[in-house]
Design a protein around this motif. Structure first.
Motif, PDB file in Angstrom:
ATOM      1  N   TRP A   1       0.832  -1.207   0.000  1.00 25.09           N
ATOM      2  CA  TRP A   1       0.000   0.000   0.000  1.00 25.09           C
ATOM      3  C   TRP A   1       0.868   1.259   0.000  1.00 25.09           C
ATOM      4  CZ3 TRP A   1      -0.066   3.797   3.777  1.00 25.09           C
ATOM      5  CH2 TRP A   1       0.518   3.479   5.002  1.00 25.09           C
ATOM      6  N   MET A   2       2.076   1.151   0.552  1.00 25.27           N
ATOM      7  CA  MET A   2       2.966   2.309   0.533  1.00 25.27           C
ATOM      8  C   MET A   2       3.437   2.605  -0.891  1.00 25.27           C
ATOM      9  SD  MET A   2       5.288   1.825   3.888  1.00 25.27           S
ATOM     10  CE  MET A   2       4.549   1.728   5.508  1.00 25.27           C
TER      11      MET A   2
ATOM     12  N   VAL B   1       0.668   4.513  -2.475  1.00 26.36           N
ATOM     13  CA  VAL B   1       0.651   5.910  -2.023  1.00 26.36           C
ATOM     14  C   VAL B   1       1.735   6.712  -2.746  1.00 26.36           C
ATOM     15  CG1 VAL B   1       1.099   7.417  -0.045  1.00 26.36           C
ATOM     16  CG2 VAL B   1      -0.363   5.431   0.229  1.00 26.36           C
TER      17      VAL B   1
ATOM     18  N   PHE C   1       1.120   9.796  -5.394  1.00 25.05           N
ATOM     19  CA  PHE C   1       1.756  11.081  -5.122  1.00 25.05           C
ATOM     20  C   PHE C   1       2.571  11.540  -6.332  1.00 25.05           C
ATOM     21  CE2 PHE C   1       5.543  13.412  -3.818  1.00 25.05           C
ATOM     22  CZ  PHE C   1       4.980  14.485  -3.151  1.00 25.05           C
TER      23      PHE C   1
ATOM     24  N   ILE D   1       0.344  14.499  -7.834  1.00 26.71           N
ATOM     25  CA  ILE D   1       0.813  15.764  -7.264  1.00 26.71           C
ATOM     26  C   ILE D   1       2.032  16.287  -8.008  1.00 26.71           C
ATOM     27  CG2 ILE D   1       1.749  16.871  -5.198  1.00 26.71           C
ATOM     28  CD1 ILE D   1      -0.155  15.203  -3.579  1.00 26.71           C
TER      29      ILE D   1
ATOM     30  N   LEU E   1      -0.553  17.681 -11.542  1.00 28.76           N
ATOM     31  CA  LEU E   1      -1.001  18.993 -11.051  1.00 28.76           C
ATOM     32  C   LEU E   1      -0.152  20.122 -11.618  1.00 28.76           C
ATOM     33  CD1 LEU E   1      -2.017  18.508  -7.321  1.00 28.76           C
ATOM     34  CD2 LEU E   1      -3.459  18.749  -9.313  1.00 28.76           C
TER      35      LEU E   1
ATOM     36  N   PHE F   1       9.330  11.694  -0.666  1.00 30.70           N
ATOM     37  CA  PHE F   1       8.050  11.712   0.055  1.00 30.70           C
ATOM     38  C   PHE F   1       7.942  10.491   0.963  1.00 30.70           C
ATOM     39  CE2 PHE F   1       3.628  10.195   0.133  1.00 30.70           C
ATOM     40  CZ  PHE F   1       2.942  11.310   0.551  1.00 30.70           C
TER      41      PHE F   1
ATOM     42  N   LEU G   1      10.425  10.445   3.932  1.00 32.67           N
ATOM     43  CA  LEU G   1       9.990  11.289   5.035  1.00 32.67           C
ATOM     44  C   LEU G   1       8.775  10.703   5.732  1.00 32.67           C
ATOM     45  CD1 LEU G   1      10.346  14.809   3.386  1.00 32.67           C
ATOM     46  CD2 LEU G   1      11.739  13.865   5.206  1.00 32.67           C
ATOM     47  N   SER G   2       7.928  10.001   4.958  1.00 32.86           N
ATOM     48  CA  SER G   2       6.681   9.510   5.536  1.00 32.86           C
ATOM     49  C   SER G   2       6.858   8.189   6.267  1.00 32.86           C
ATOM     50  CB  SER G   2       5.631   9.330   4.437  1.00 32.86           C
ATOM     51  OG  SER G   2       5.313  10.552   3.868  1.00 32.86           O
ATOM     52  N   PHE G   3       7.613   7.276   5.668  1.00 33.33           N
ATOM     53  CA  PHE G   3       7.754   5.934   6.244  1.00 33.33           C
ATOM     54  C   PHE G   3       9.230   5.625   6.476  1.00 33.33           C
ATOM     55  CE2 PHE G   3       4.469   5.857   2.815  1.00 33.33           C
ATOM     56  CZ  PHE G   3       3.370   6.006   3.630  1.00 33.33           C
ATOM     57  N   PRO G   4       9.897   6.362   7.362  1.00 34.90           N
ATOM     58  CA  PRO G   4      11.349   6.164   7.503  1.00 34.90           C
ATOM     59  C   PRO G   4      11.721   4.727   7.874  1.00 34.90           C
ATOM     60  CG  PRO G   4      10.483   7.581   9.240  1.00 34.90           C
ATOM     61  CD  PRO G   4       9.395   7.396   8.255  1.00 34.90           C
TER      62      PRO G   4
ATOM     63  N   ALA H   1      10.011   1.780   7.295  1.00 39.50           N
ATOM     64  CA  ALA H   1       9.779   0.823   6.215  1.00 39.50           C
ATOM     65  C   ALA H   1      10.735   1.055   5.058  1.00 39.50           C
ATOM     66  CB  ALA H   1       8.334   0.933   5.724  1.00 39.50           C
TER      67      ALA H   1
ATOM     68  N   LEU I   1      -1.652  -0.549   7.883  1.00 35.63           N
ATOM     69  CA  LEU I   1      -1.633   0.885   7.579  1.00 35.63           C
ATOM     70  C   LEU I   1      -0.947   1.657   8.689  1.00 35.63           C
ATOM     71  CD1 LEU I   1      -5.256   1.418   6.240  1.00 35.63           C
ATOM     72  CD2 LEU I   1      -3.163   1.253   4.923  1.00 35.63           C
ATOM     73  N   GLU I   2      -0.224   2.684   8.309  1.00 34.75           N
ATOM     74  CA  GLU I   2       0.364   3.568   9.310  1.00 34.75           C
ATOM     75  C   GLU I   2       0.321   4.997   8.788  1.00 34.75           C
ATOM     76  OE1 GLU I   2       4.879   3.656   9.240  1.00 34.75           O
ATOM     77  OE2 GLU I   2       4.497   1.563   8.775  1.00 34.75           O
ATOM     78  N   PRO I   3       0.456   5.989   9.685  1.00 34.87           N
ATOM     79  CA  PRO I   3       0.332   7.381   9.245  1.00 34.87           C
ATOM     80  C   PRO I   3       1.389   7.750   8.207  1.00 34.87           C
ATOM     81  CG  PRO I   3       0.329   7.242  11.634  1.00 34.87           C
ATOM     82  CD  PRO I   3       0.661   5.887  11.132  1.00 34.87           C
ATOM     83  N   ILE I   4       1.022   8.668   7.307  1.00 36.56           N
ATOM     84  CA  ILE I   4       1.954   9.188   6.309  1.00 36.56           C
ATOM     85  C   ILE I   4       2.598  10.423   6.928  1.00 36.56           C
ATOM     86  CG2 ILE I   4       2.179  10.016   3.946  1.00 36.56           C
ATOM     87  CD1 ILE I   4      -0.447   8.526   3.355  1.00 36.56           C
ATOM     88  N   LYS I   5       3.743  10.224   7.562  1.00 31.18           N
ATOM     89  CA  LYS I   5       4.281  11.235   8.465  1.00 31.18           C
ATOM     90  C   LYS I   5       4.578  12.573   7.820  1.00 31.18           C
ATOM     91  CE  LYS I   5       6.353   8.010  11.725  1.00 31.18           C
ATOM     92  NZ  LYS I   5       6.285   6.788  10.881  1.00 31.18           N
ATOM     93  N   ILE I   6       4.729  12.594   6.501  1.00 34.20           N
ATOM     94  CA  ILE I   6       5.119  13.858   5.868  1.00 34.20           C
ATOM     95  C   ILE I   6       4.067  14.939   6.110  1.00 34.20           C
ATOM     96  CG2 ILE I   6       4.091  13.493   3.587  1.00 34.20           C
ATOM     97  CD1 ILE I   6       6.673  14.634   2.405  1.00 34.20           C
ATOM     98  N   PHE I   7       2.822  14.546   6.378  1.00 28.31           N
ATOM     99  CA  PHE I   7       1.791  15.565   6.550  1.00 28.31           C
ATOM    100  C   PHE I   7       1.938  16.321   7.859  1.00 28.31           C
ATOM    101  CE2 PHE I   7      -0.033  13.149   3.130  1.00 28.31           C
ATOM    102  CZ  PHE I   7      -0.486  14.166   2.326  1.00 28.31           C
TER     103      PHE I   7
ATOM    104  N   LEU J   1       4.930  17.223   8.771  1.00 30.44           N
ATOM    105  CA  LEU J   1       6.057  18.103   8.461  1.00 30.44           C
ATOM    106  C   LEU J   1       5.579  19.299   7.618  1.00 30.44           C
ATOM    107  CD1 LEU J   1       8.519  15.242   7.472  1.00 30.44           C
ATOM    108  CD2 LEU J   1       8.325  16.383   9.666  1.00 30.44           C
TER     109      LEU J   1
ATOM    110  N   MET K   1       1.061  21.167   1.163  1.00 31.86           N
ATOM    111  CA  MET K   1       0.225  20.379   0.251  1.00 31.86           C
ATOM    112  C   MET K   1      -1.246  20.480   0.639  1.00 31.86           C
ATOM    113  SD  MET K   1       1.912  16.803  -0.710  1.00 31.86           S
ATOM    114  CE  MET K   1       3.399  16.699   0.181  1.00 31.86           C
TER     115      MET K   1
ATOM    116  N   PHE L   1      -4.434  22.109  -1.462  1.00 29.26           N
ATOM    117  CA  PHE L   1      -5.630  21.372  -1.828  1.00 29.26           C
ATOM    118  C   PHE L   1      -6.895  22.047  -1.306  1.00 29.26           C
ATOM    119  CE2 PHE L   1      -2.898  17.644  -2.679  1.00 29.26           C
ATOM    120  CZ  PHE L   1      -3.375  17.395  -3.937  1.00 29.26           C
TER     121      PHE L   1
END
Lengths: 360, 242
Positions: A120-121, A124, A128, A132, A136, A154, A157-160, A162, B192-198, B200, B206, B210
């Motif tokens: 799923w990552m 995502v 993105f 994006i 966009l 991205f 930063l989001s899933f360091p 994994a 599932l886990e949080p998308i940490k960039i949001f 930051l 972003m 939106f």
């Protein structure tokens, strides 16, 4: 005089009538700006070549890290193409999945992931990159940064956790638990800090030999490990004329020179820096993106040197140990300015922009 | 410039969507991005701004005949900074956790463009009652914008909703409710886990973009002619127009 004029007028009239007759035919003719040289180079063809060039890398990744690499690549390509299709559909734009650029993006994203990444990552990251970073900003050719690369950042930063969950080479084949050791880049960083890199590297037990580094028997993302496979793709792209030497050579060359100085002349250190991490993958497949790199040869060399310098600074002095993606992203942002500085001089003009005067 | 009469209700409600200070006028974006990583600090910032905005609008509107036009900006700033100091002391005394979370952004309300903008373009020309309505409406618009940005950022980036709400509402401190931790509830069933960039700053920009696009779309859908945005009604532009 009048008699002389008359034929001209009648000629005009006849010309007009001819034009009227040909109007339907003329409207079918395409008027385009120069250059008019016809080339077989199409977006689709270029993208297909890139995909072909990436196949050895993917195969090597799957051979070393396990067949799950194919699943990740499939997910990346499928979700990228689907994201592009749905975006175009939703925004009522012409469908652009046929140019295969979304497939290349998906493939590159997959190659930038460790083989253990949850699927799923990958989805995502692909969404993105396509929605994006690419669509966009106006779609292919208008994005300011490389979509796959930005998606990698991205996700870093989001899933360091994994994104740094690497496996040991051939771990998928053995049933026993294998303890993961420090990544080669970390060992190199330690070697630099120790002050005598050469002796540190020969002493370090978990640092792979140069042959294994070249073949890809080390930890890393699916696509970055095998230098051999990447070089095969590189040669194919060069042969097909898809990319030129300037960016990869200036990028890797700069890294080599800086690392030679930083490593106090240790060739082991230089080879390790070049063969480990995402340097070759980035230099061959990401930095050479047409949209986000300068156009002239001079500009491309400046771009490559900039990428190399930033990569070295992040690797040596940063806390990340890996800086290829950040370096390319930063230079992506600079490339319009590099283009402006390195605008080629039109034929027949002097350096200051005036017309050249022939010396009589 | 011929002014159309605006009803008190519209004066109050225009700040919500039509002239939302953050998402339409693009004012006060610094606090909107800086404190919107958690909902609690965003709401705290929103409420503090509403308090300052209503008080400054009231005072400036009441003093509009007294303040000489040439020194009006310094005069407004003195009034605004006084009110910010009052609010800052109140927050420090009663909500110390929020005070720490907002940090430097609380005194920075002084230079929040929304407050000076409303003083210049509305309170200095309208009655006290209308100015209070305007301040309240614009403040609620600011709070709504911060609330939506922070809701998305905290949920997607942190996996929680209203985490640490007890520090904002002290009367809840006896109860067990202190925000919803969606991430740990979900993690039992899925990967599932949080998308940490949001959480930051990059994610903040972003989400901001939106939401801005969304609000613009809502405004375009209504089919109304686009409103004259920004400083079009302030005195400096009036002079230029003349």
């Amino acid at each position: 005089m009048e008699n002389a004029k008359n034929p001209a007028i009648s000629e005009d009239k006849s010309a007009n009538s001819v034009q009227d007759n040909n109007k339907d035919n003329l409207s079918e003719l395409k008027l385009t700006v120069s250059p008019h040289i016809k080339s077989s180079l199409t977006t689709k063809g270029v993208m297909l070549d890139v995909i072909i060039a990436l196949i050895p890398t993917l195969a090597a990744g799957a051979w070393i890290q396990g067949p799950r690499a194919f699943l990740i690549a499939f997910t990346g390509v499928l979700s990228s193409v689907l994201a592009e299709y749905l975006y175009n559909r939703f925004m009522k734009k012409p469908n652009t999945i046929g140019d295969l650029s979304a497939a290349v993006t998906g493939m590159l994203i997959a190659l930038n992931m460790p083989v253990t990444i949850p699927l799923w990552m990958v989805v995502v990251g692909s969404v993105f990159a396509i929605v994006i970073v690419k669509q966009l900003f106006g779609g292919l050719g208008r994005n300011f940064a490389n979509p796959a690369l930005t998606a990698r950042i991205f996700m870093l930063l989001s899933f360091p956790a994994a994104m740094n969950n690497f496996v040991m080479p051939f771990q998928w084949k053995s049933s026993s638990e294998i303890v993961t050791t420090a990544t080669p880049l970390y060992t190199l960083y330690e070697a630099f800090k120790s002050g005598s890199p050469d002796s540190f590297l020969t002493a370090a037990k978990d640092f792979p030999s140069l042959t294994s580094l070249f073949l890809g028997q080390m930890q890393g993302t699916i696509g970055e490990i095998s230098a051999l496979a990447l070089l095969l793709g590189f040669i194919y792209l060069l042969y097909r004329g898809v990319i030129r030497l300037s960016i990869p050579v200036s990028f890797v060359g700069t890294v080599a020179v800086v690392m030679l100085i930083a490593g106090k002349g240790s060739l082991n250190f230089v080879a390790g820096q070049i063969l480990s991490g995402g340097l070759l993958l980035g230099a061959i497949f990401m930095a050479t993106d047409y949209t986000t790199s300068p156009m002239s040869i001079k500009g491309k060399i400046i771009f490559g040197i900039g990428c190399g310098l930033i990569t070295c600074f992040i690797r040596l002095f940063g806390s990340l140990h890996e800086g290829v993606s950040y370096a390319i992203l930063i230079m992506n942002i600079f490339s319009p300015f590099i283009d402006r500085l390195t605008r080629p001089r039109p034929f027949g003009q002097t350096k200051k922009g005036g017309k050249a005067h022939a010396k009589a | 410039m011929a002014k159309t009469k605006v009803s008190p209700l519209e004066t109050f409600s225009k700040g919500f969507v039509k002239e939302n200070p953050v998402l339409r006028l693009v004012l006060g974006t610094c606090p909107a991005l800086a404190v919107s990583n958690t909902m609690v600090s965003a709401i705290g910032m929103g409420i503090a701004t509403i308090m300052v905005l209503v008080m400054t609008n009231t005072i400036i509107s009441a003093l509009k005949k007294v303040i000489p036009s040439k020194v009006r900006i310094p005069a407004y700033i003195v009034i605004i900074s006084t009110m910010v100091t009052v609010v800052q002391m109140l927050v420090k005394a009663f909500l110390p956790v929020i005070y720490d979370a907002l940090g430097v952004y609380l005194p920075l309300i002084t230079v929040n463009c929304i407050i000076l903008g409303r003083a210049e373009s509305f309170a200095s020309k309208n009655s006290v009652a209308l100015s209070i309505l305007d301040g309240l409406g614009m403040g609620i618009g600011f709070l709504a914008a911060l609330f939506s940005i922070s809701l998305i950022r905290e949920f997607v980036g942190g996996g929680t909703i209203l985490s640490g709400i007890q520090s904002l509402l002290p009367f809840l401190s006896g109860s067990s409710f202190n925000g919803v931790d969606v991430a740990s509830a979900v993690s039992q069933y899925t990967a599932l886990e949080p998308i940490k960039i949001f959480i930051l700053p990059a994610g903040g920009f972003m989400v901001f973009g939106f939401l801005m696009a969304l609000v613009n779309r809502i405004n375009h859908k209504k089919g109304k002619p686009s409103v004259e945005l920004g400083c079009g009604s302030c005195k400096a532009c009036d002079k230029e127009a003349k």
